[in-house]
Design a protein around this motif. Structure first.
Motif, PDB file in Angstrom:
ATOM      1  N   ARG A  57       6.757  18.155 -16.255  1.00 16.85           N
ATOM      2  CA  ARG A  57       7.311  19.394 -15.747  1.00 16.85           C
ATOM      3  C   ARG A  57       8.336  19.011 -14.706  1.00 16.85           C
ATOM      4  O   ARG A  57       8.573  17.844 -14.469  1.00 16.85           O
ATOM      5  N   GLN A  58       8.870  19.992 -14.067  1.00 15.93           N
ATOM      6  CA  GLN A  58       9.829  19.691 -13.019  1.00 15.93           C
ATOM      7  C   GLN A  58       9.110  19.417 -11.703  1.00 15.93           C
ATOM      8  O   GLN A  58       9.623  19.665 -10.642  1.00 15.93           O
ATOM      9  N   LEU A  59       7.896  18.932 -11.808  1.00 21.33           N
ATOM     10  CA  LEU A  59       7.145  18.512 -10.636  1.00 21.33           C
ATOM     11  C   LEU A  59       7.467  17.045 -10.378  1.00 21.33           C
ATOM     12  O   LEU A  59       7.740  16.294 -11.295  1.00 21.33           O
ATOM     13  N   HIS A  60       7.427  16.639  -9.161  1.00 16.83           N
ATOM     14  CA  HIS A  60       7.659  15.242  -8.819  1.00 16.83           C
ATOM     15  C   HIS A  60       6.368  14.478  -9.086  1.00 16.83           C
ATOM     16  O   HIS A  60       5.359  14.699  -8.433  1.00 16.83           O
ATOM     17  N   LYS A  61       6.432  13.574 -10.034  1.00 13.40           N
ATOM     18  CA  LYS A  61       5.227  12.897 -10.517  1.00 13.40           C
ATOM     19  C   LYS A  61       4.494  12.136  -9.420  1.00 13.40           C
ATOM     20  O   LYS A  61       3.276  12.112  -9.404  1.00 13.40           O
ATOM     21  N   GLU A  62       5.221  11.513  -8.517  1.00 15.33           N
ATOM     22  CA  GLU A  62       4.574  10.699  -7.505  1.00 15.33           C
ATOM     23  C   GLU A  62       3.988  11.529  -6.381  1.00 15.33           C
ATOM     24  O   GLU A  62       3.165  11.042  -5.624  1.00 15.33           O
ATOM     25  N   GLN A  63       4.408  12.783  -6.243  1.00 17.03           N
ATOM     26  CA  GLN A  63       3.959  13.593  -5.125  1.00 17.03           C
ATOM     27  C   GLN A  63       3.075  14.755  -5.558  1.00 17.03           C
ATOM     28  O   GLN A  63       1.927  14.850  -5.154  1.00 17.03           O
ATOM     29  N   GLU A  64       3.613  15.660  -6.355  1.00 15.29           N
ATOM     30  CA  GLU A  64       2.899  16.893  -6.649  1.00 15.29           C
ATOM     31  C   GLU A  64       1.693  16.709  -7.557  1.00 15.29           C
ATOM     32  O   GLU A  64       0.644  17.293  -7.317  1.00 15.29           O
ATOM     33  N   PRO A  66      -0.342  14.032  -8.104  1.00 11.21           N
ATOM     34  CA  PRO A  66      -1.513  13.512  -7.378  1.00 11.21           C
ATOM     35  C   PRO A  66      -2.086  14.531  -6.393  1.00 11.21           C
ATOM     36  O   PRO A  66      -3.305  14.609  -6.221  1.00 11.21           O
ATOM     37  N   LEU A  67      -1.217  15.316  -5.764  1.00  8.69           N
ATOM     38  CA  LEU A  67      -1.687  16.350  -4.842  1.00  8.69           C
ATOM     39  C   LEU A  67      -2.514  17.389  -5.588  1.00  8.69           C
ATOM     40  O   LEU A  67      -3.569  17.825  -5.113  1.00  8.69           O
ATOM     41  N   LEU A  68      -2.057  17.790  -6.780  1.00  8.53           N
ATOM     42  CA  LEU A  68      -2.812  18.762  -7.571  1.00  8.53           C
ATOM     43  C   LEU A  68      -4.160  18.190  -8.008  1.00  8.53           C
ATOM     44  O   LEU A  68      -5.162  18.909  -8.030  1.00  8.53           O
ATOM     45  N   LEU A  93      -2.321  22.703 -12.863  1.00 11.88           N
ATOM     46  CA  LEU A  93      -1.088  22.277 -13.532  1.00 11.88           C
ATOM     47  C   LEU A  93      -0.407  23.448 -14.235  1.00 11.88           C
ATOM     48  O   LEU A  93       0.818  23.582 -14.196  1.00 11.88           O
ATOM     49  N   ILE A  94      -1.206  24.304 -14.869  1.00  5.71           N
ATOM     50  CA  ILE A  94      -0.636  25.488 -15.533  1.00  5.71           C
ATOM     51  C   ILE A  94       0.008  26.398 -14.507  1.00  5.71           C
ATOM     52  O   ILE A  94       1.143  26.854 -14.675  1.00  5.71           O
ATOM     53  N   ALA A  95      -0.713  26.670 -13.411  1.00  6.10           N
ATOM     54  CA  ALA A  95      -0.190  27.572 -12.378  1.00  6.10           C
ATOM     55  C   ALA A  95       1.064  27.002 -11.719  1.00  6.10           C
ATOM     56  O   ALA A  95       2.048  27.716 -11.510  1.00  6.10           O
ATOM     57  N   SER A  96       1.051  25.715 -11.402  1.00 11.44           N
ATOM     58  CA  SER A  96       2.216  25.120 -10.739  1.00 11.44           C
ATOM     59  C   SER A  96       3.399  25.033 -11.696  1.00 11.44           C
ATOM     60  O   SER A  96       4.536  25.255 -11.295  1.00 11.44           O
ATOM     61  N   GLY A  97       3.136  24.727 -12.945  1.00 16.62           N
ATOM     62  CA  GLY A  97       4.209  24.680 -13.933  1.00 16.62           C
ATOM     63  C   GLY A  97       4.871  26.028 -14.091  1.00 16.62           C
ATOM     64  O   GLY A  97       6.089  26.130 -14.242  1.00 16.62           O
ATOM     65  N   ALA A  98       4.065  27.090 -14.043  1.00 17.60           N
ATOM     66  CA  ALA A  98       4.615  28.442 -14.178  1.00 17.60           C
ATOM     67  C   ALA A  98       5.530  28.802 -13.018  1.00 17.60           C
ATOM     68  O   ALA A  98       6.409  29.649 -13.152  1.00 17.60           O
TER      69      ALA A  98
END
Length: 145
Positions: A57-64, A66-68, A93-98
């Motif tokens: 997703r457009q989440l930062h893999k190294e930060q978001e 692991p935080l989730l 992950l579903i909620a943050s991706g949305a």
């Protein structure tokens, strides 16, 4: 899903765009395959399919991400296991991706529409999703996501 990646590559779609499309296609196929069982199947199918691909997703893999995962563990410690058959990590992950991606937002909307019944799994999924969405909103307000 190497076949999808190969087809996209032959179409000129490469790199991050290819990864994102492959993940979305795999997740969509999983949701579609599992949707015959209502919310349970859709969530399980979607998460299984997404797990096959790198979650891009457009989440930062190294930060978001692991935080989730950490927040999912915290939710499990506080709330216990979700009442639905989903995992806290998948719900987060579903909620943050949305929040960051229109395709994921459409997928969440579809899941919520499938969960509009009065059966115990649908009711539990809606409750669990609300908890996950609240957690994501808190993280967003803290600028963590």
């Amino acid at each position: 899903m190497p076949t999808i990646a190969d087809a996209l590559g032959k179409s000129g779609v490469v790199g991050a765009d290819q990864d994102a499309l492959t993940t979305l296609i795999a997740t969509g196929l999983g949701v579609g395959a599992g949707s015959g069982s209502g919310a349970i199947g859709a969530v399980a199918g979607g998460s299984s399919a997404a797990g096959v691909e790198v979650f891009n997703r457009q989440l930062h893999k190294e930060q978001e991400i692991p935080l989730l995962k950490k927040k999912a563990e915290e939710l499990e410690a506080i709330q216990g296991k979700p009442q639905s058959s989903a995992r806290w990590e998948d719900l987060l992950l579903i909620a943050s991706g949305a929040e960051v991606d229109a395709a994921d937002q459409a997928r969440l909307k579809g899941l919520m529409q499938q969960s509009s019944g009065n059966d115990p799994e649908s009711v539990a999924f809606v409750r669990d999703m609300a908890i996950a969405y609240d957690m994501v909103a808190q993280l967003a307000a803290q600028k963590s996501l």
